[in-house]
Design a protein around this motif. Structure first.
Motif: not given
Length: 298
Positions: A39-61
């Motif tokens: 999981t740790a090795i493949l995280a960048p490839y299997i994470a469905p929402h990689p943008e969630s790693i940052t502080g990006e805000i999505n009020f609709l979700s």
């Protein structure tokens, strides 16, 4: 003939592997560790929402419950918790590996020298070790982390600072048991120096004990790191650190339970996996680790 000889050479190894995985709990622990590492090795490839790693805000979700789109739900600013848990495995494993590597590189040589050389050298090393052991590891790590600027590097330094004495004490006790063996006396009789005997004769015989302790401690190091993260002394947000994620979600309990529960489960499973596998290694090497205060030469 060569193939037959190779088979004979490998047979003891195969026997040990077979013995190791005879215990079902050991298999469970091994599977958990393998899954977490993959999981740790493949995280960048299997994470469905990689943008969630940052502080990006999505009020609709914001604070959506687990669903087919968000397997573990979302947090208070709309980030996918499943993706963050996957990336959190990288932080936890990296921290555990670095901390134990530093602890072993410092603690093992000191323990070997203290146990084999004895005398004043032993007294000085063990008195310093006792000072560090007098303070609980988590408290010492909190103090160091609070003094420095909280980050992943700070967390690793803080925990390493409090972890090496355990290896020193353990290796020193093992060395005291080994130093009177016949092969050690033979090495001394042949004129080998203390340094050579310590690291060429004694060290190989304490490696199984070191491996068992390191494997078992991996889970506890990750738990300690998560504790620091929970207290705000670990990597700063928005870093997907499991302890920090649990802390962020505790204000939403019990209604939005998924914000804290899934990172918490990741911590529990990781610690459980390393403990179960460590117990299997302990049985394999027939190693008994005494975590009580060990006796030593004064």
């Amino acid at each position: 003939m060569e193939i037959a000889n190779r088979t004979k050479e490998l047979s003891p190894t195969r026997k040990k592997i077979k013995r190791l995985f005879k215990n079902k709990l050991t298999i469970v622990g091994f599977v958990i560790i393998v899954v977490i590492v993959i999981t740790a090795i493949l995280a960048p490839y299997i994470a469905p929402h990689p943008e969630s790693i940052t502080g990006e805000i999505n009020f609709l979700s914001m604070l959506l419950p687990p669903s087919s789109e968000y397997f573990f739900g979302t947090d208070d600013i709309g980030r996918d918790i499943f993706s963050r848990v996957l990336y959190g495995a990288c932080y936890s494993l990296l921290m555990g590996i670095v901390v134990l590597t530093v602890a072993i590189l410092i603690g093992v040589p000191l323990g070997l020298i203290a146990g084999y050389w004895g005398g004043r050298v032993n007294s000085v090393i063990m008195r310093i070790t006792d000072i560090f052991l007098a303070v609980p590891s988590i408290v010492l790590a909190m103090v160091v982390s609070a003094i420095l600027d909280p980050s992943l590097l700070t967390t690793m330094v803080a925990i390493s600072f409090s972890w090496w004495p355990w290896f020193t004490r353990l290796v020193q006790a093992e060395t005291l048991n080994i130093k009177n063996e016949q092969y050690i006396k033979a090495s001394q009789g042949m004129g080998a120096s203390k340094f050579r005997t310590t690291f060429r004769e004694v060290l190989p015989n304490v490696i199984p004990t070191i491996i068992v302790k390191a494997t078992t401690d991996m889970g506890f190091v990750i738990l300690t790191g998560a504790s620091l993260g929970f207290l705000g002394l670990g990597p700063k947000p928005p870093a997907p650190e499991w302890g920090n994620m649990v802390a962020e979600g505790r204000v939403f309990l019990p209604t939005q339970w998924w914000v804290s529960v899934f990172p918490g489960l990741a911590i529990v499973l990781t610690v459980l996996g390393f403990n179960l596998f460590g117990d299997g290694l302990r049985d394999l090497f027939d190693v008994e680790i005494d975590y009580e205060v060990l006796e030593y030469d004064k």
